[in-house]
Design an enzyme around this catalytic site. Structure first.
Site, short mmCIF file in Angstrom:
data_model
loop_
_atom_site.label_atom_id
_atom_site.label_comp_id
_atom_site.label_asym_id
_atom_site.label_seq_id
_atom_site.Cartn_x
_atom_site.Cartn_y
_atom_site.Cartn_z
N GLU A 93 -11.56 -106.84 -32.79
CA GLU A 93 -11.38 -105.59 -32.04
C GLU A 93 -10.84 -105.91 -30.65
OE1 GLU A 93 -12.08 -101.28 -32.44
OE2 GLU A 93 -12.21 -102.97 -33.83
N LYS A 109 -19.81 -101.37 -34.70
CA LYS A 109 -18.40 -100.96 -34.84
C LYS A 109 -17.90 -100.66 -33.43
CE LYS A 109 -15.42 -97.89 -37.53
NZ LYS A 109 -14.41 -97.68 -36.48
N LYS A 117 -18.75 -98.12 -43.13
CA LYS A 117 -18.83 -97.79 -41.71
C LYS A 117 -19.74 -96.59 -41.55
CE LYS A 117 -14.45 -95.21 -42.05
NZ LYS A 117 -13.05 -95.11 -41.56
N ARG A 163 -12.50 -101.11 -50.82
CA ARG A 163 -13.11 -101.35 -52.11
C ARG A 163 -14.55 -100.85 -52.06
NH1 ARG A 163 -9.94 -104.85 -55.30
NH2 ARG A 163 -7.83 -104.65 -54.44
N ARG A 195 -8.39 -102.15 -33.81
CA ARG A 195 -8.47 -103.28 -34.73
C ARG A 195 -7.18 -104.07 -34.65
NH1 ARG A 195 -10.64 -103.15 -40.20
NH2 ARG A 195 -10.96 -105.32 -40.85
#
Length: 523
Positions: free
Chosen positions: A269, A224, A394, A388, A229
């Protein structure tokens, strides 16, 4: 205008999410076009009226009211729009009917800043206190009535029995006051089509990983990255770069936009290169130098070259890949990458680990300047807007913490406008000087907010406009994701996502952390 002001007044005093949805939905079904469209644009942040600045409002009120009285009232209330609406004396205009919302918006959209004082005075004189509050919130763009853009869109969808994701899909294909959107909702017009325009598509989001009750064989792991984003869209010969909120940031990153000329939509990103030769990503602090700029100098482009690390692909040309499983989209993304400029785009690598123990060891060791944690993506997951359960997770790295001393405080906004809830804090130099290292306005409970507000009021030593300087006696344990060197701050440091972790009434201020301790945390 009266109905809109009643809606805002009701939303402010309503805590229940479902009740807010009902209030907005009822208004949207009852209000006429284009009033309801402008109201929806205001609630979602899609209405811009730049001619009316807060300084103009202050000046207008000071002409009608004793400036000292206004200053004391503003200090007590804490919100400019609310203070001005309540204290405005109005004028004797018995025959002046209150304007419609659309009338107000149309007039304010055509204003220049030179015309704003005269027009705002006339409008304020025609309205009662509640409608004046609505007008000022509308004109200055600071709604803050406890309604997010997503909530307003959900209210619209529920009011007209539409799917919320379908509303998100077409949202950016229409412009305020959304006449075509309401026509579709009421069955009198076709569904707006985003197919032939470079519009934003809603992002797929992840849930925090709170337990390990997932089978790693079903998931792909990747880093991550600690940038922002973004979504890149190239349709019909036009390129757009969108933030996670759907804001068009193309002008801030022309170098990236100009390099993306392949038809399709990708998710990634946005980062800045640190060592240009090595090509590694720099810290978020480097990226911040370019965020929010309307124009970017050649020196800025050279010193902070931007690039995008790609996560996913939504469209390959006109083909919608979102229904396909992640594994198929990953293969298509790798192929798509071969058509892109390698100086501006690369692929987020996968992390190959045998089990959760190895994954956790990687996460705990992830203190790289551009790594925020790990992502787990279910291999068979389609690309679905929103969060969802069970599809994407994350797993952020543990925060850093430091004991800091409260130095200054300001009142918050919206529900917090009467409380000192924004706190600037600092750490000690070797010479015993306290230098600011960050500012936080989250992490504490309502009960702790009351305690902190009381401390500020009882320990104020100086006032600088809305800012209160306090006695340097209260220690706050501050959690933050990372810390970076910064030339913009006197301490030479900038925290990433600071929040109050604990109030250390047990610790003397002299024992708070030193600047040098924080410098050792810099990566």
């Amino acid at each position: 205008m009266q109905a809109f002001s009643q809606l805002l007044d009701s939303l402010i005093y309503t805590r229940s999410r479902n009740a807010k949805l009902d209030l907005i939905g009822a208004y949207l079904k009852a209000a006429p076009d284009p009033d309801r469209g402008w109201a929806l644009a205001a609630l979602t942040g899609d209405l811009s009226l730049p001619a009316v600045q807060p300084s103009i409002i202050r000046a207008l009120v000071s002409q009608r009211v004793d400036p000292v009285l206004f200053g004391l009232s503003y200090d007590y209330v804490g919100d400019l729009a609310e203070t001005a609406a309540l204290i405005w004396p109005g004028a004797d205009m018995p025959d002046a009917a209150p304007p419609r919302l659309s009338e107000v918006v149309n007039e304010l959209q055509l204003l220049t800043r030179a015309q704003a004082p005269v027009v705002m005075t006339r409008l304020l004189d025609r309205l009662d206190a509640n409608a004046r509050f609505a007008l000022l919130k509308l004109a200055t763009g600071g709604m803050r009535v406890g309604v997010s853009a997503r909530l307003a869109k959900t209210a619209f969808a529920e009011a007209f029995a539409l799917d919320a994701d379908d509303v998100e899909e077409v949202w950016h294909a229409v412009a305020p006051p959304y006449t075509a959107l309401f026509a579709w909702a009421e069955g009198t017009g076709p569904r707006p089509s985003p197919e032939d325009a470079p519009v934003f598509r809603p992002f797929m989001l992840a849930h925090p990983l709170e337990d390990r009750d997932v089978d790693l064989t079903d998931y792909a792991a990747e880093w991550k990255w600690d940038g922002i984003r973004v979504q890149l869209v190239h349709v019909g010969g036009e390129t757009r770069l969108y933030s996670r909120a759907g804001d068009d940031i193309t002008r801030s990153f022309p170098d990236v936009a100009e390099s993306y000329q392949t038809p399709g939509v990708v998710d990634g990103e946005l980062l800045v290169r640190g060592d240009v030769q090595g090509g590694e990503a720099a810290s978020f602090n480097a990226l911040q130098q370019r965020l929010g700029r309307k124009t970017v100098s050649s020196a800025m482009l050279s010193d902070f070259p931007a690039f995008v690390r790609l996560y996913d692909i939504l469209f390959d040309g006109p083909e919608d890949l979102r229904p396909q499983p992640w594994t198929e989209r990953r293969i298509r993304l790798e192929t798509f990458m071969s058509r892109l400029d390698r100086d501006r785009f690369d692929l987020s690598p996968l992390v190959d680990v045998p089990d959760f123990s190895a994954l956790e060891e990687l996460r705990l060791g992830a203190r790289d300047a551009a790594i925020e944690g790990l992502m787990l993506k279910r291999r068979d997951s389609p690309y679905i807007s929103g969060r969802r359960v069970g599809l994407w997770y994350k797993w952020k790295r543990d925060p850093l913490v430091a004991d800091c001393v409260m130095m200054y405080a300001q009142r918050g906004h919206g529900k917090r406008s009467s409380y000192y809830s924004d706190y600037t804090f600092g750490c000690w130099t070797e010479n015993g000087e306290l230098l600011p290292v960050g500012k936080a306005y989250s992490g504490f409970t309502d009960e702790e907010l009351m305690m902190l507000d009381r401390f500020v009021r009882n320990n104020t030593v100086a006032r600088f406009g809305p800012v209160r300087e306090v006695e340097k006696t209260l220690v706050l344990e501050v959690a933050f994701d990372s810390i970076h060197a910064s030339k913009r701050h006197k301490s030479g440091l900038a925290m990433r996502f600071p929040r109050i972790n604990r109030i250390r009434t047990d610790k003397p201020a002299a024992e708070a952390d030193r600047i040098e301790t924080l410098r050792r945390m810099v990566r």
